[in-house]
Write an enzyme that holds these catalytic residues in place. Sequence first.
Site, PDB file in Angstrom:
ATOM      1  CG  ASP A  90      13.878   1.138  12.432  1.00  0.00           C
ATOM      2  OD1 ASP A  90      12.382   0.432  12.474  1.00  0.00           O
ATOM      3  OD2 ASP A  90      14.355   0.322  12.550  1.00  0.00           O
TER       4      ASP A  90
ATOM      5  CG  ASN B 273       1.906   2.268   5.062  1.00  0.00           C
ATOM      6  OD1 ASN B 273       0.585   1.918   4.550  1.00  0.00           O
ATOM      7  ND2 ASN B 273       2.852   1.706   4.322  1.00  0.00           N
TER       8      ASN B 273
ATOM      9  CE1 TYR C 217      -2.940  -4.799  11.752  1.00  0.00           C
ATOM     10  CE2 TYR C 217      -4.356  -5.278  11.297  1.00  0.00           C
ATOM     11  CZ  TYR C 217      -3.396  -4.936  10.832  1.00  0.00           C
ATOM     12  OH  TYR C 217      -3.484  -3.993   9.472  1.00  0.00           O
TER      13      TYR C 217
ATOM     14  CE  LYS D 227      -2.386  -1.426  11.502  1.00  0.00           C
ATOM     15  NZ  LYS D 227      -1.538  -0.487  11.232  1.00  0.00           N
TER      16      LYS D 227
ATOM     17  CG  LEU E 110      -2.381  -0.748   1.181  1.00  0.00           C
ATOM     18  CD1 LEU E 110      -3.165  -0.794   2.724  1.00  0.00           C
ATOM     19  CD2 LEU E 110      -3.358   0.005   0.486  1.00  0.00           C
TER      20      LEU E 110
ATOM     21  CB  THR F 122      -0.652  -5.982   0.378  1.00  0.00           C
ATOM     22  OG1 THR F 122      -0.854  -6.553   1.944  1.00  0.00           O
ATOM     23  CG2 THR F 122      -1.064  -5.440  -0.304  1.00  0.00           C
TER      24      THR F 122
END
Length: 230
Positions: A53, A79, A155, A159, A13, A188
């Site tokens: 980084d 991102n 995860y 988010k 992305l 992806t």
Amino acid sequence: MTTTLITGANKGLGYETARRLIEEGHTVWMGSRDEQRGRTAAAALGGRFVQLDVTDDTSVADAARTISGEGGLDVLINNAGIHGRVADATELTAADAREVYETNVVGVVRMTSAFIPVLRDSSTPTVVNVSSGMGSFATVLNPERLESQLVMPLYQSSKAAVTMLTVQYAKALPEMRVNAVDPGYTKTDFNDGGGAFTVQEGADPIVDLAMREGSGPTGTVIDREGVLPF
């Protein structure tokens, strides 16, 4: 001319967003941890490479100095992200959590803090945080949504944290437009090529927010269809 920085821009992305924004006339700094991959990606698109980084204070500070010294920044796109170890929830460890949160959550804080002074010199300061519908209570509790079928505690919770950080930064920085985006389940390397959306479709809402030129609402989360409930 609008200048944009994208973290994790050497593939997926981030790369597609860079391609689209360069086509639209943005000067795009493409951040990448890996110098060779980052330089190759930037050369392919006509972007500008910066070693970055998001888990490293020195790397982020150096990138902020470089970009500030080269004319400044208008749009920051956070991102970069990882899904971390995929395992049964009962097998996840504190170390697993630290790894995911260091990139996905602390990385957003580190980047935003470092680049706020640079963005304040812009007339159209914009921050776009790439979040996920997997971190939305409304989405993961909706049986009609794919996200409700997934169990990835680290995860998904990271988010949710990114989305709340977005809202809080929007309140703290009213002079800026700070919004989050859900690209959707996009094909992806992140998910081994699975997904319902092409990478071009997944990048649509990211590009939308990046091209608003400092206008529009702040503190929202959008996907390709509009505002996403949180």
